[in-house]
Design a protein around this motif. Structure first.
Motif, PDB file in Angstrom:
ATOM      1  N   VAL A  96       0.837  -1.202   0.000  1.00 43.29           N
ATOM      2  CA  VAL A  96       0.000   0.000   0.000  1.00 43.29           C
ATOM      3  C   VAL A  96       0.871   1.250   0.000  1.00 43.29           C
ATOM      4  N   SER A  97       1.935   1.241   0.783  1.00 44.23           N
ATOM      5  CA  SER A  97       2.830   2.405   0.843  1.00 44.23           C
ATOM      6  C   SER A  97       3.430   2.709  -0.518  1.00 44.23           C
ATOM      7  N   GLY A  98       3.775   1.665  -1.262  1.00 37.73           N
ATOM      8  CA  GLY A  98       4.364   1.869  -2.571  1.00 37.73           C
ATOM      9  C   GLY A  98       3.371   2.248  -3.648  1.00 37.73           C
ATOM     10  N   GLN A  99       2.095   1.922  -3.420  1.00 37.92           N
ATOM     11  CA  GLN A  99       1.066   2.166  -4.436  1.00 37.92           C
ATOM     12  C   GLN A  99       0.278   3.451  -4.213  1.00 37.92           C
ATOM     13  N   ASP A 100       0.118   3.866  -2.957  1.00 36.82           N
ATOM     14  CA  ASP A 100      -0.769   4.980  -2.640  1.00 36.82           C
ATOM     15  C   ASP A 100       0.049   6.164  -2.119  1.00 36.82           C
ATOM     16  N   ALA A 101       0.137   7.217  -2.910  1.00 44.67           N
ATOM     17  CA  ALA A 101       0.970   8.371  -2.572  1.00 44.67           C
ATOM     18  C   ALA A 101       0.452   9.148  -1.368  1.00 44.67           C
ATOM     19  N   ARG A 102      -0.776   8.835  -0.913  1.00 44.98           N
ATOM     20  CA  ARG A 102      -1.302   9.520   0.269  1.00 44.98           C
ATOM     21  C   ARG A 102      -0.581   9.107   1.544  1.00 44.98           C
ATOM     22  N   VAL A 103       0.044   7.950   1.529  1.00 48.48           N
ATOM     23  CA  VAL A 103       0.740   7.446   2.717  1.00 48.48           C
ATOM     24  C   VAL A 103       2.058   8.188   2.888  1.00 48.48           C
ATOM     25  N   LYS A 104       2.208   8.842   4.037  1.00 51.14           N
ATOM     26  CA  LYS A 104       3.410   9.634   4.305  1.00 51.14           C
ATOM     27  C   LYS A 104       4.326   8.995   5.346  1.00 51.14           C
ATOM     28  N   SER A 105       3.796   8.063   6.136  1.00 48.61           N
ATOM     29  CA  SER A 105       4.613   7.412   7.155  1.00 48.61           C
ATOM     30  C   SER A 105       4.107   5.995   7.369  1.00 48.61           C
ATOM     31  N   THR A 106       5.038   5.039   7.464  1.00 47.30           N
ATOM     32  CA  THR A 106       4.670   3.629   7.594  1.00 47.30           C
ATOM     33  C   THR A 106       5.490   2.976   8.700  1.00 47.30           C
ATOM     34  N   VAL A 107       4.802   2.170   9.504  1.00 46.46           N
ATOM     35  CA  VAL A 107       5.455   1.343  10.506  1.00 46.46           C
ATOM     36  C   VAL A 107       5.110  -0.109  10.200  1.00 46.46           C
ATOM     37  N   MET A 108       6.119  -0.962  10.129  1.00 45.06           N
ATOM     38  CA  MET A 108       5.892  -2.384   9.853  1.00 45.06           C
ATOM     39  C   MET A 108       6.484  -3.205  10.993  1.00 45.06           C
ATOM     40  N   TRP A 109       5.656  -4.039  11.597  1.00 49.75           N
ATOM     41  CA  TRP A 109       6.108  -4.929  12.665  1.00 49.75           C
ATOM     42  C   TRP A 109       6.285  -6.332  12.092  1.00 49.75           C
ATOM     43  N   ALA A 110       7.447  -6.918  12.280  1.00 45.19           N
ATOM     44  CA  ALA A 110       7.727  -8.293  11.848  1.00 45.19           C
ATOM     45  C   ALA A 110       7.162  -8.566  10.456  1.00 45.19           C
ATOM     46  N   PRO A 111       7.488  -7.730   9.467  1.00 46.50           N
ATOM     47  CA  PRO A 111       6.835  -7.822   8.164  1.00 46.50           C
ATOM     48  C   PRO A 111       7.321  -8.993   7.310  1.00 46.50           C
ATOM     49  N   LEU A 112       6.376  -9.674   6.711  1.00 46.39           N
ATOM     50  CA  LEU A 112       6.679 -10.740   5.756  1.00 46.39           C
ATOM     51  C   LEU A 112       7.134 -10.120   4.443  1.00 46.39           C
ATOM     52  N   PHE A 164       7.845   3.909  -2.498  1.00 49.45           N
ATOM     53  CA  PHE A 164       7.412   4.712  -1.350  1.00 49.45           C
ATOM     54  C   PHE A 164       8.420   5.816  -1.071  1.00 49.45           C
ATOM     55  N   THR A 165       7.935   7.036  -0.865  1.00 52.14           N
ATOM     56  CA  THR A 165       8.821   8.178  -0.626  1.00 52.14           C
ATOM     57  C   THR A 165       8.705   8.722   0.795  1.00 52.14           C
ATOM     58  N   GLY A 166       7.867   8.085   1.623  1.00 56.02           N
ATOM     59  CA  GLY A 166       7.662   8.572   2.979  1.00 56.02           C
ATOM     60  C   GLY A 166       8.598   7.947   3.995  1.00 56.02           C
ATOM     61  N   ALA A 167       8.338   8.263   5.273  1.00 55.54           N
ATOM     62  CA  ALA A 167       9.145   7.754   6.375  1.00 55.54           C
ATOM     63  C   ALA A 167       8.792   6.291   6.658  1.00 55.54           C
ATOM     64  N   LEU A 168       9.823   5.485   6.966  1.00 54.89           N
ATOM     65  CA  LEU A 168       9.605   4.052   7.191  1.00 54.89           C
ATOM     66  C   LEU A 168      10.346   3.585   8.441  1.00 54.89           C
ATOM     67  N   LEU A 169       9.592   2.924   9.328  1.00 50.88           N
ATOM     68  CA  LEU A 169      10.164   2.294  10.513  1.00 50.88           C
ATOM     69  C   LEU A 169       9.828   0.807  10.476  1.00 50.88           C
ATOM     70  N   VAL A 170      10.850  -0.026  10.594  1.00 57.50           N
ATOM     71  CA  VAL A 170      10.670  -1.478  10.650  1.00 57.50           C
ATOM     72  C   VAL A 170      11.078  -1.949  12.042  1.00 57.50           C
ATOM     73  N   TYR A 188      14.697  -2.874   5.318  1.00 58.62           N
ATOM     74  CA  TYR A 188      15.533  -1.743   5.717  1.00 58.62           C
ATOM     75  C   TYR A 188      16.689  -1.534   4.738  1.00 58.62           C
ATOM     76  N   GLU A 189      17.335  -2.615   4.356  1.00 58.00           N
ATOM     77  CA  GLU A 189      18.462  -2.505   3.422  1.00 58.00           C
ATOM     78  C   GLU A 189      18.014  -1.935   2.082  1.00 58.00           C
ATOM     79  N   LEU A 190      16.838  -2.311   1.637  1.00 54.96           N
ATOM     80  CA  LEU A 190      16.317  -1.817   0.368  1.00 54.96           C
ATOM     81  C   LEU A 190      15.996  -0.329   0.405  1.00 54.96           C
ATOM     82  N   MET A 191      15.594   0.182   1.587  1.00 53.83           N
ATOM     83  CA  MET A 191      15.029   1.524   1.672  1.00 53.83           C
ATOM     84  C   MET A 191      15.934   2.565   2.313  1.00 53.83           C
ATOM     85  N   ARG A 192      17.006   2.146   2.980  1.00 53.47           N
ATOM     86  CA  ARG A 192      17.765   3.087   3.786  1.00 53.47           C
ATOM     87  C   ARG A 192      18.564   4.100   2.963  1.00 53.47           C
TER      88      ARG A 192
END
Length: 231
Positions: A96-112, A164-170, A188-192
């Motif tokens: 969703v973060s990569g598809q929807d430009a409305r998303v400005k900040s994302t937090v992912m817990w234990a993401p698959l 995704f161009t917003g802030a990301l916390l994993v 994290y490695e892909l986005m940092r």
């Protein structure tokens, strides 16, 4: 006032609801002035539908529709939208973060993730003996069906999130034996290398659902502080 959109009540690959920590995070955010929308995907929790018909693409669609609902509410700032996803929900949040430009900040817990491919390959192997609808009903109402497996090769959150161009916390537990910490580290490695704020927190010895008071408190506090900082 900050506005945040959260995507909780996710199920893992076995259909188990994972919502205690998410409920607490939602309450904390609401208490400090965030608008928080929680919902169950179709076929999960209190929502109508058959879980055996669940697909990741369907959950992505549900999530984007929920952002439509939230941004239409009075008082919500459509320029300050955040999402949060756990486990399979982390995969959905990545897409969703990569598809929807409305998303400005994302937090992912234990993401698959699909990269590294260890968990995905396990799922694809399981698809070779996908149960019939009758077998699904007899064995467990929360087993995913054929459509999930057929779609899986076309779902690539590790590719989609790179838009995704917003802030990301994993956040990931080092003791996670359901989705290995390598998945969170790979995101994290892909986005940092981006210009946007990107952080990884590995919770020492924590399991997949942060099922200890100290782990849960740390994850809730970190996530709330992240949305305060980035929205």
């Amino acid at each position: 006032m900050h506005r945040v959109r959260q995507l909780p009540s996710f199920t893992d690959l076995r259909g188990r609801r994972l919502n205690r920590t998410e409920f607490k995070t939602a309450r904390e955010l609401a208490a400090i002035g965030f608008y928080v929308l929680r919902f169950d995907f179709r076929g999960s929790g209190d929502s109508a539908g058959d879980f055996s018909e669940m697909t990741i693409g369907g959950e992505i669609s549900d999530a984007i529709k929920s952002i439509d609902v939230l941004t239409a509410m009075p008082g919500v700032d459509p320029e300050r939208i955040g999402i949060l996803g756990l486990s399979m929900g982390g995969c959905v949040a990545a897409c969703v973060s990569g598809q929807d430009a409305r998303v400005k900040s994302t937090v992912m817990w234990a993401p698959l993730s699909d990269d590294p491919p260890d968990r995905k390959q396990e799922i694809l192997e399981r698809a070779k003996s996908t149960p019939t609808p009758e077998e699904i009903a007899l064995a467990n109402p929360n087993i995913v069906g054929k459509a999930f497996y057929e779609e899986l090769p076309d779902i690539s959150p590790s590719v989609t999130i790179q838009q995704f161009t917003g802030a990301l916390l994993v956040i990931h537990g080092s003791g996670d034996d359901v989705v290995p910490v390598s998945h969170g580290k790979r995101y994290y490695e892909l986005m940092r290398g981006r210009d946007a704020l990107t952080e990884l927190e590995v919770v020492d010895k924590a399991d997949h659902t942060f099922n200890a008071v100290v782990w849960e408190q740390a994850v809730v506090a970190r996530s709330v502080a992240w949305f305060q900082r980035t929205l």
